[in-house]
Design a protein around this motif. Structure first.
Motif, PDB file in Angstrom:
ATOM      1  N   PRO A  56       3.870   2.784   8.088  1.00  0.00           N
ATOM      2  CA  PRO A  56       3.147   1.605   8.610  1.00  0.00           C
ATOM      3  C   PRO A  56       1.813   1.332   7.900  1.00  0.00           C
ATOM      4  CG  PRO A  56       3.429   3.305  10.315  1.00  0.00           C
ATOM      5  CD  PRO A  56       4.244   3.728   9.163  1.00  0.00           C
ATOM      6  N   GLN A  57       1.031   2.385   7.601  1.00  0.00           N
ATOM      7  CA  GLN A  57      -0.250   2.154   6.922  1.00  0.00           C
ATOM      8  C   GLN A  57      -0.019   1.666   5.491  1.00  0.00           C
ATOM      9  OE1 GLN A  57      -3.462   2.127   8.229  1.00  0.00           O
ATOM     10  NE2 GLN A  57      -3.787   1.182   6.223  1.00  0.00           N
ATOM     11  N   SER A  58       1.043   2.170   4.853  1.00  0.00           N
ATOM     12  CA  SER A  58       1.392   1.721   3.493  1.00  0.00           C
ATOM     13  C   SER A  58       1.749   0.237   3.500  1.00  0.00           C
ATOM     14  CB  SER A  58       2.569   2.545   2.952  1.00  0.00           C
ATOM     15  OG  SER A  58       2.283   3.924   3.041  1.00  0.00           O
ATOM     16  N   LEU A  59       2.535  -0.169   4.507  1.00  0.00           N
ATOM     17  CA  LEU A  59       2.886  -1.594   4.639  1.00  0.00           C
ATOM     18  C   LEU A  59       1.635  -2.433   4.874  1.00  0.00           C
ATOM     19  CD1 LEU A  59       6.152  -1.568   6.800  1.00  0.00           C
ATOM     20  CD2 LEU A  59       5.948  -2.375   4.449  1.00  0.00           C
ATOM     21  N   ALA A  60       0.699  -1.900   5.671  1.00  0.00           N
ATOM     22  CA  ALA A  60      -0.557  -2.623   5.929  1.00  0.00           C
ATOM     23  C   ALA A  60      -1.340  -2.804   4.628  1.00  0.00           C
ATOM     24  CB  ALA A  60      -1.390  -1.864   6.954  1.00  0.00           C
ATOM     25  N   ASN A  61      -1.280  -1.788   3.747  1.00  0.00           N
ATOM     26  CA  ASN A  61      -1.967  -1.895   2.447  1.00  0.00           C
ATOM     27  C   ASN A  61      -1.325  -2.971   1.567  1.00  0.00           C
ATOM     28  OD1 ASN A  61      -3.690   0.127   3.226  1.00  0.00           O
ATOM     29  ND2 ASN A  61      -2.677   1.750   2.064  1.00  0.00           N
ATOM     30  N   ILE A  62       0.010  -3.039   1.602  1.00  0.00           N
ATOM     31  CA  ILE A  62       0.707  -4.090   0.835  1.00  0.00           C
ATOM     32  C   ILE A  62       0.349  -5.455   1.412  1.00  0.00           C
ATOM     33  CG2 ILE A  62       2.979  -5.020   0.174  1.00  0.00           C
ATOM     34  CD1 ILE A  62       4.043  -2.100   0.302  1.00  0.00           C
ATOM     35  N   ASP A  63       0.295  -5.512   2.753  1.00  0.00           N
ATOM     36  CA  ASP A  63      -0.058  -6.755   3.438  1.00  0.00           C
ATOM     37  C   ASP A  63      -1.446  -7.240   2.992  1.00  0.00           C
ATOM     38  OD1 ASP A  63       0.887  -8.646   5.369  1.00  0.00           O
ATOM     39  OD2 ASP A  63      -0.578  -7.889   6.810  1.00  0.00           O
ATOM     40  N   ALA A  64      -2.404  -6.304   2.902  1.00  0.00           N
ATOM     41  CA  ALA A  64      -3.777  -6.660   2.487  1.00  0.00           C
ATOM     42  C   ALA A  64      -3.799  -7.143   1.036  1.00  0.00           C
ATOM     43  CB  ALA A  64      -4.694  -5.452   2.659  1.00  0.00           C
ATOM     44  N   ALA A  65      -3.008  -6.487   0.169  1.00  0.00           N
ATOM     45  CA  ALA A  65      -2.928  -6.919  -1.239  1.00  0.00           C
ATOM     46  C   ALA A  65      -2.360  -8.338  -1.314  1.00  0.00           C
ATOM     47  CB  ALA A  65      -2.061  -5.946  -2.039  1.00  0.00           C
ATOM     48  N   LEU A  66      -1.375  -8.622  -0.430  1.00  0.00           N
ATOM     49  CA  LEU A  66      -0.766  -9.958  -0.426  1.00  0.00           C
ATOM     50  C   LEU A  66      -1.730 -11.015   0.120  1.00  0.00           C
ATOM     51  CD1 LEU A  66       2.887  -9.000   0.576  1.00  0.00           C
ATOM     52  CD2 LEU A  66       2.150  -9.973  -1.599  1.00  0.00           C
ATOM     53  N   ASP A  67      -2.618 -10.620   1.037  1.00  0.00           N
ATOM     54  CA  ASP A  67      -3.674 -11.550   1.488  1.00  0.00           C
ATOM     55  C   ASP A  67      -4.448 -12.064   0.272  1.00  0.00           C
ATOM     56  OD1 ASP A  67      -3.158 -11.289   4.175  1.00  0.00           O
ATOM     57  OD2 ASP A  67      -4.705  -9.761   4.536  1.00  0.00           O
TER      58      ASP A  67
END
Length: 709
Positions: A56-67
């Motif tokens: 989940p934290q890894s996905l959150a990091n990808i999400d932030a990069a996509l922001d």
């Protein structure tokens, strides 16, 4: 409605031990003046031995990069976005350690939804997105790329798969929906269902391209450089990617039907994952992606909260972790070097062993037998197998010549074994014969040489009892076919010393086998359990239940083959021999079937003939069968068989045949092809309530191979 960030934050709190993957964004100008580009690199900060996973934290990091890149794309600051991985690894999917911790359906649903919400953003950017599969890509890693507009793959890529069905899940971050819409339902069913159920078969880079998953392939050495050059050409319109039109008619339905046929053949309806995946693929026919994603979320959550997935993860961990660090193995510093191997016997089993030692250890291997013709035949078998490897391009001419030169055959044991460090016998399964062979070997082999026996059921201690140095004898029991089944039961005799045992484990590791330490008890682990299992089937047939009913009764276990087909593979004579050995040891539980004896005496190879292509009871065998008049239903047969197996495993654990129930499961998975989705056998017996019915307790604690309470 929770936002993606909230969903992922909640999931991350449930999983404090996650190995977190970061998503670094860097910018540069593409070649050919194609414009400014953003490249996202997935990296968990470890080398390739710890592959990148997506918790989940890894996905959150990808999400932030996509922001960040989403805004840049919308503002016209970049012309495209790429995603790649650290050296040798793209990403190998969801972090299963986190999945094991989930206790509630809504938390499981959040994992699916969170993954979808993040990855969908790649497809919805204002600029094209590119996935560069630079290394191993599995599960969620593959799905990241499926959401991109374009994909390239490295020719050096070693492993690419959607292995979820193998473990008891579905590709739930777009795999079941996007893959058939990209390459057609038939190819998607091959990747998602067929490969998974074929022991999690992996694809190489070239196959990824041929299937149409990737749009271009480049050599590993300058993969990223070439991918970026290709990207520039695509963005400038110099390269147009053509994709085939997908057949959404009857071909789609036929592909799903083919998938169901494959699943029935492998799991017989006993595990839900394959069928759930096929339902989603069927739904994806209309091209409505969101409908597919919603179905994936639901299936993922249901399966995460089911016993099969927990058993699948348990089995995966047994093979990947416990199998690599065997319980009870001595300190490896005690192991002696092995620079030459002797094999007593030159029959098929001995020749297979010689080939394995030769390929893995690359040391001289010498075979002996009672006459020159047998010796020549054994060496000839090894040479022929090396020629096959050469023909398939698995070895080059130089290596083939070198391997052939290392294998020899002699009649005189003194000549063959005088400088051998490890001698294994694979002769006739009779105590007197084996004791005689070991006495002859001990007289000529060096004092430090390990003497190993490939016996499947005889006492290693008794075999060693007449030697001057019984401490160097160890059981080294392989399973047939030797090249395919990974298990090696390493048997400690009463006198076996630590150095002999350590050397045996060291050799097993070099042979790339899964070694399990076993006490010297009749038939060890796999053969004892299978003989009790088969014996009970045989008993109900002898008492009067029709063969077809007895065979069908255990179908819900989803075993790779029916009991009597397995007996045919093992050989009825060997099956009879092992049942006689166990009957002498435990007459109150192991019977010797008069019908099986009659089949062996008549020289029959099995119970079936295959004239129609399907197994049918051989009329000659049917004429031999003498049955009573007690006819059981399928359910009654199944209960009897499972009760017998649960009782036997309970007794084996009480006797200390292996350290724990986990070792029983590891043995059955790697030595008898027992299904991953059962977790071997003990989780299934626990789940079905058999363990408590028979032994008054579970084999495994609640939460091990099951949903935590």
């Amino acid at each position: 409605m929770s936002t993606t960030a909230e969903l992922l934050k909640g999931a991350a709190e449930l999983f404090p031990g996650e190995v977190v993957t970061s998503a670094h964004v860097r910018h540069f100008d593409l070649p050919l003046g194609a414009g400014r580009f953003a490249l996202v690199t997935l990296d968990n900060g470890h080398d390739h031995t710890k592959p990148t996973t997506l918790g989940p934290q890894s996905l959150a990091n990808i999400d932030a990069a996509l922001d960040q890149v989403e805004k840049e794309a919308a503002d016209g600051d970049i012309v495209g976005v790429g995603v790649t991985g650290k050296p040798f690894i793209f990403a190998v999917g969801a972090d299963l350690k986190g999945v094991e911790l989930l206790k509630r359906h809504e938390d499981a649903l959040a994992i699916g939804k969170g993954g979808h919400d993040v990855l969908k953003r790649l497809a919805n950017l204002a600029v094209p997105s590119f996935a560069y599969y630079n290394g191993a890509a599995m599960g969620g890693g593959v799905e990241i790329g499926l959401h991109c507009t374009y994909r390239t793959v490295s020719a050096a890529l070693p492993a690419f798969s959607l292995p979820e069905v193998f473990l008891g899940l579905v590709p739930g971050w777009g795999g079941c929906t996007l893959l058939p819409n990209l390459i057609g339902a038939d190819k998607a069913v091959s990747v998602i269902i067929e490969n998974s159920l074929n022991q999690n078969r992996q694809l190489k880079g070239k196959q990824v391209l041929e299937l149409g998953i990737a749009d271009a392939i480049f050599e590993g050495a300058d993969f990223l450089e070439q991918s970026l050059l290709w990207t520039a050409s695509v963005l400038k319109g110099e390269i147009t990617v053509e994709r085939p039109l997908i057949d959404r008619g009857e071909a789609w339905d036929q592909a799903v039907a083919k998938g169901r046929f494959i699943a029935d053949g492998k799991v017989h309806g006993a595990a839900p994952a394959a069928y759930r995946a096929l339902d989603i693929i069927a739904t994806a026919k209309n091209g409505d992606l969101q409908q597919g994603y919603d179905a994936e979320d639901q299936a993922l959550a249901d399966l995460i909260m089911g016993g099969e997935l927990r058993s699948g993860i348990y089995a995966f961990n047994l093979v990947q972790k416990r199998g690599k660090r065997p319980a009870g193995a001595p300190d490896k510093s005690l192991a002696r070097p092995v620079t030459k191997v002797g094999v007593v016997g030159a029959g098929l089993m001995a020749s297979q062993l010689a080939l394995l030692f030769l390929r893995r250890l690359e040391v001289p291997v010498v075979l002996t037998d009672i006459d020159q013709e047998r010796v020549d035949k054994g060496v000839g078998y090894v040479h022929a197998e090396i020629d096959k490897l050469l023909g398939k391009g698995r070895v080059n001419q130089d290596k083939a010549n070198r391997l052939k030169a290392l294998v020899t055959g002699v009649l005189d044991k003194a000549e063959g074994f005088a400088d051998a460090d490890f001698v294994i016998e694979a002769v006739f399964e009779e105590m007197g014969v084996k004791q005689k062979v070991f006495a002859e070997v001990e007289a000529v082999a060096p004092a430090h040489a390990i003497l190993a026996t490939n016996t499947s059921s005889l006492s290693v201690s008794e075999m060693a009892s007449k030697l001057k140095h019984p401490e160097r004898v160890v059981g080294f029991h392989f399973f047939n076919p030797v090249a395919i089944l990974p298990l090696l039961e390493i048997v400690r005799g009463e006198q076996t010393d630590e150095a002999a045992l350590a050397t045996a484990f060291g050799v097993a590791k070099k042979l790339k086998k899964t070694a399990v330490l076993v006490k010297d008890a009749p038939a060890f682990v796999v053969n004892r359990i299978l003989t009790r299992f088969m014996g009970e089937i045989q008993n109900v047939i002898d008492e009067g239940t029709p063969v077809a009913v007895a065979e069908k009764a255990v179908e819900p276990l989803g075993l790779p083959m029916s009991p009597l087909v397995l007996l045919e593979l093992v050989g009825p004579a060997i099956g009879l021999h092992v049942s006689e050995t166990l009957n002498r040891a435990f007459p109150e539980r192991f019977t010797v079937s008069p019908n099986l004896k009659a089949v062996v005496e008549a020289g029959k190879r099995g119970f079936y003939v295959y004239d129609s292509g399907k197994p049918e009871l051989d009329p000659e065998v049917a004429a031999l069968l003498k049955q009573g008049d007690s006819v059981l239903t399928e359910e009654q047969v199944r209960d009897r068989v499972l009760d017998a197996v649960a009782q036997e495993i309970g007794l084996m654990l009480d006797e200390g045949v292996v350290a724990e129930a986990q070792d029983v499961d590891l043995c059955l998975i790697t030595g008898a092809g027992w299904p991953f989705h059962l977790g071997g056998i003990t989780p299934y017996l626990d789940r079905e309530g058999v363990s408590e019915r028979v032994n008054g307790k579970r084999f495994l604690e609640a939460g091990v191979a099951s949903v935590p309470a």
